[in-house]
Write a protein that holds these residues in place. Structure first.
Motif, PDB file in Angstrom:
ATOM      1  N   GLY A   1       0.817  -1.202   0.000  1.00 33.05           N
ATOM      2  CA  GLY A   1       0.000   0.000   0.000  1.00 33.05           C
ATOM      3  C   GLY A   1       0.855   1.259   0.000  1.00 33.05           C
ATOM      4  O   GLY A   1       1.944   1.288  -0.564  1.00 33.05           O
ATOM      5  N   SER A   2       0.362   2.288   0.662  1.00 33.89           N
ATOM      6  CA  SER A   2       1.038   3.588   0.702  1.00 33.89           C
ATOM      7  C   SER A   2       2.112   3.582   1.788  1.00 33.89           C
ATOM      8  O   SER A   2       1.913   4.072   2.892  1.00 33.89           O
TER       9      SER A   2
ATOM     10  N   LEU B   1       9.256   3.484   6.639  1.00 30.90           N
ATOM     11  CA  LEU B   1       8.947   2.334   7.493  1.00 30.90           C
ATOM     12  C   LEU B   1       9.973   2.265   8.616  1.00 30.90           C
ATOM     13  O   LEU B   1      11.169   2.158   8.366  1.00 30.90           O
ATOM     14  N   ASN B   2       9.504   2.338   9.830  1.00 34.85           N
ATOM     15  CA  ASN B   2      10.407   2.359  10.985  1.00 34.85           C
ATOM     16  C   ASN B   2      10.470   0.972  11.622  1.00 34.85           C
ATOM     17  O   ASN B   2      10.680  -0.022  10.959  1.00 34.85           O
TER      18      ASN B   2
ATOM     19  N   THR C   1      14.584  -2.803  14.330  1.00 34.15           N
ATOM     20  CA  THR C   1      14.634  -1.421  13.865  1.00 34.15           C
ATOM     21  C   THR C   1      14.817  -1.365  12.352  1.00 34.15           C
ATOM     22  O   THR C   1      15.074  -2.383  11.702  1.00 34.15           O
ATOM     23  N   SER C   2      14.708  -0.174  11.815  1.00 32.87           N
ATOM     24  CA  SER C   2      14.871  -0.002  10.368  1.00 32.87           C
ATOM     25  C   SER C   2      16.277  -0.371   9.913  1.00 32.87           C
ATOM     26  O   SER C   2      16.485  -0.754   8.757  1.00 32.87           O
TER      27      SER C   2
ATOM     28  N   ALA D   1      13.776  -4.091   1.020  1.00 30.58           N
ATOM     29  CA  ALA D   1      13.466  -3.986  -0.410  1.00 30.58           C
ATOM     30  C   ALA D   1      12.118  -4.621  -0.737  1.00 30.58           C
ATOM     31  O   ALA D   1      11.449  -4.210  -1.684  1.00 30.58           O
ATOM     32  N   LYS D   2      11.739  -5.610   0.055  1.00 33.97           N
ATOM     33  CA  LYS D   2      10.476  -6.313  -0.170  1.00 33.97           C
ATOM     34  C   LYS D   2       9.396  -5.901   0.820  1.00 33.97           C
ATOM     35  O   LYS D   2       8.290  -6.450   0.789  1.00 33.97           O
ATOM     36  N   ASN D   3       9.727  -4.965   1.721  1.00 38.35           N
ATOM     37  CA  ASN D   3       8.764  -4.553   2.765  1.00 38.35           C
ATOM     38  C   ASN D   3       8.194  -5.772   3.491  1.00 38.35           C
ATOM     39  O   ASN D   3       6.973  -5.869   3.721  1.00 38.35           O
TER      40      ASN D   3
END
Length: 117
Positions: free
Chosen positions: A26-27, A31-32, A52-53, A74-76
Protein backbone atom coordinates in the motif's frame (compact mmCIF):
# COMPACT_ATOMS: atom_id res chain seq x y z
CA UNK A 1 -3.92 2.83 2.95
CA UNK A 2 -1.57 0.19 4.31
CA UNK A 3 -2.10 -3.55 4.48
CA UNK A 4 -0.17 -6.12 6.50
CA UNK A 5 -0.60 -9.79 5.69
CA UNK A 6 0.90 -12.50 7.90
CA UNK A 7 1.44 -16.05 6.74
CA UNK A 8 3.29 -19.18 7.75
CA UNK A 9 1.34 -20.23 10.81
CA UNK A 10 0.10 -23.75 11.39
CA UNK A 11 0.23 -26.82 13.57
CA UNK A 12 3.64 -28.10 14.61
CA UNK A 13 4.90 -30.61 17.14
CA UNK A 14 6.93 -29.52 20.16
CA UNK A 15 10.52 -28.99 19.14
CA UNK A 16 9.52 -28.13 15.60
CA UNK A 17 10.02 -24.98 13.56
CA UNK A 18 7.93 -22.48 11.65
CA UNK A 19 8.71 -19.35 9.69
CA UNK A 20 6.25 -16.48 9.76
CA UNK A 21 6.17 -13.73 7.15
CA UNK A 22 4.57 -10.29 7.22
CA UNK A 23 4.22 -8.48 3.91
CA UNK A 24 3.47 -4.77 3.97
CA UNK A 25 1.79 -3.18 0.97
CA UNK A 26 0.00 0.00 0.00
CA UNK A 27 1.04 3.59 0.70
CA UNK A 28 4.34 2.85 2.41
CA UNK A 29 6.74 5.57 3.44
CA UNK A 30 9.43 5.83 6.09
CA UNK A 31 8.95 2.33 7.49
CA UNK A 32 10.41 2.36 10.99
CA UNK A 33 10.32 -0.36 13.63
CA UNK A 34 8.58 -3.64 12.84
CA UNK A 35 7.60 -6.24 15.37
CA UNK A 36 5.85 -9.48 16.20
CA UNK A 37 3.31 -9.86 18.97
CA UNK A 38 1.26 -12.81 20.11
CA UNK A 39 -1.93 -13.43 22.01
CA UNK A 40 -2.84 -16.73 23.60
CA UNK A 41 -6.43 -17.56 24.59
CA UNK A 42 -7.40 -15.73 27.75
CA UNK A 43 -4.17 -13.74 27.85
CA UNK A 44 -3.12 -10.25 26.89
CA UNK A 45 -1.23 -9.57 23.72
CA UNK A 46 2.51 -9.59 24.36
CA UNK A 47 5.57 -8.49 22.47
CA UNK A 48 7.69 -11.26 21.00
CA UNK A 49 10.39 -9.48 19.03
CA UNK A 50 11.00 -6.27 17.18
CA UNK A 51 13.54 -4.94 14.71
CA UNK A 52 14.63 -1.42 13.87
CA UNK A 53 14.87 0.00 10.37
CA UNK A 54 18.62 -0.64 10.50
CA UNK A 55 18.09 -4.28 11.44
CA UNK A 56 18.79 -4.28 15.17
CA UNK A 57 16.67 -6.98 16.84
CA UNK A 58 15.21 -7.20 20.30
CA UNK A 59 13.59 -10.27 21.87
CA UNK A 60 11.42 -11.11 24.82
CA UNK A 61 13.09 -13.37 27.35
CA UNK A 62 10.64 -16.16 26.58
CA UNK A 63 11.83 -16.53 22.98
CA UNK A 64 15.44 -15.38 23.15
CA UNK A 65 17.73 -17.97 21.62
CA UNK A 66 14.88 -19.76 19.85
CA UNK A 67 13.33 -17.12 17.57
CA UNK A 68 15.04 -14.92 15.01
CA UNK A 69 13.47 -11.78 13.59
CA UNK A 70 14.60 -10.31 10.29
CA UNK A 71 13.40 -7.94 7.60
CA UNK A 72 13.92 -7.32 3.92
CA UNK A 73 13.43 -3.61 3.36
CA UNK A 74 13.47 -3.99 -0.41
CA UNK A 75 10.48 -6.31 -0.17
CA UNK A 76 8.76 -4.55 2.77
CA UNK A 77 8.67 -7.92 4.46
CA UNK A 78 9.44 -9.09 7.98
CA UNK A 79 10.10 -12.64 9.09
CA UNK A 80 10.08 -14.61 12.32
CA UNK A 81 11.99 -17.87 12.30
CA UNK A 82 10.77 -19.94 15.22
CA UNK A 83 12.66 -23.01 16.38
CA UNK A 84 12.45 -25.35 19.37
CA UNK A 85 8.78 -24.52 19.64
CA UNK A 86 6.97 -25.23 22.88
CA UNK A 87 3.27 -25.67 23.64
CA UNK A 88 3.34 -22.32 25.44
CA UNK A 89 4.23 -20.65 22.13
CA UNK A 90 0.70 -21.44 20.94
CA UNK A 91 -1.01 -18.15 20.09
CA UNK A 92 -2.18 -15.91 17.32
CA UNK A 93 0.84 -14.03 16.04
CA UNK A 94 0.45 -10.47 14.79
CA UNK A 95 2.85 -8.18 13.02
CA UNK A 96 2.99 -4.49 13.72
CA UNK A 97 4.75 -1.66 11.94
CA UNK A 98 5.51 1.96 12.71
CA UNK A 99 5.56 4.37 9.84
CA UNK A 100 6.31 8.02 9.26
CA UNK A 101 7.49 10.88 11.44
CA UNK A 102 4.75 10.32 14.01
CA UNK A 103 5.31 6.54 14.04
CA UNK A 104 1.74 5.66 13.20
CA UNK A 105 1.11 1.98 13.90
CA UNK A 106 -0.54 -0.64 11.74
CA UNK A 107 -1.43 -4.24 12.60
CA UNK A 108 -1.92 -7.37 10.59
CA UNK A 109 -4.87 -9.72 10.99
CA UNK A 110 -2.85 -12.45 12.70
CA UNK A 111 -1.82 -16.01 11.95
CA UNK A 112 -2.44 -18.97 14.25
CA UNK A 113 0.48 -20.99 15.58
CA UNK A 114 -0.37 -24.17 17.44
CA UNK A 115 2.31 -26.30 19.08
CA UNK A 116 0.94 -29.67 20.07
CA UNK A 117 1.70 -33.35 19.82
Amino acid sequence: QVQLVESGGGLVQPGGSLRLSCVVSGSIFSLNNMGWYRQAPGKQREAVADITSSGRPNYSDSVKGRFTISRDNAKNTMYLQMTSLKPEDTAVYYCKIEMGTFRRTYWGQGTQVTVSS
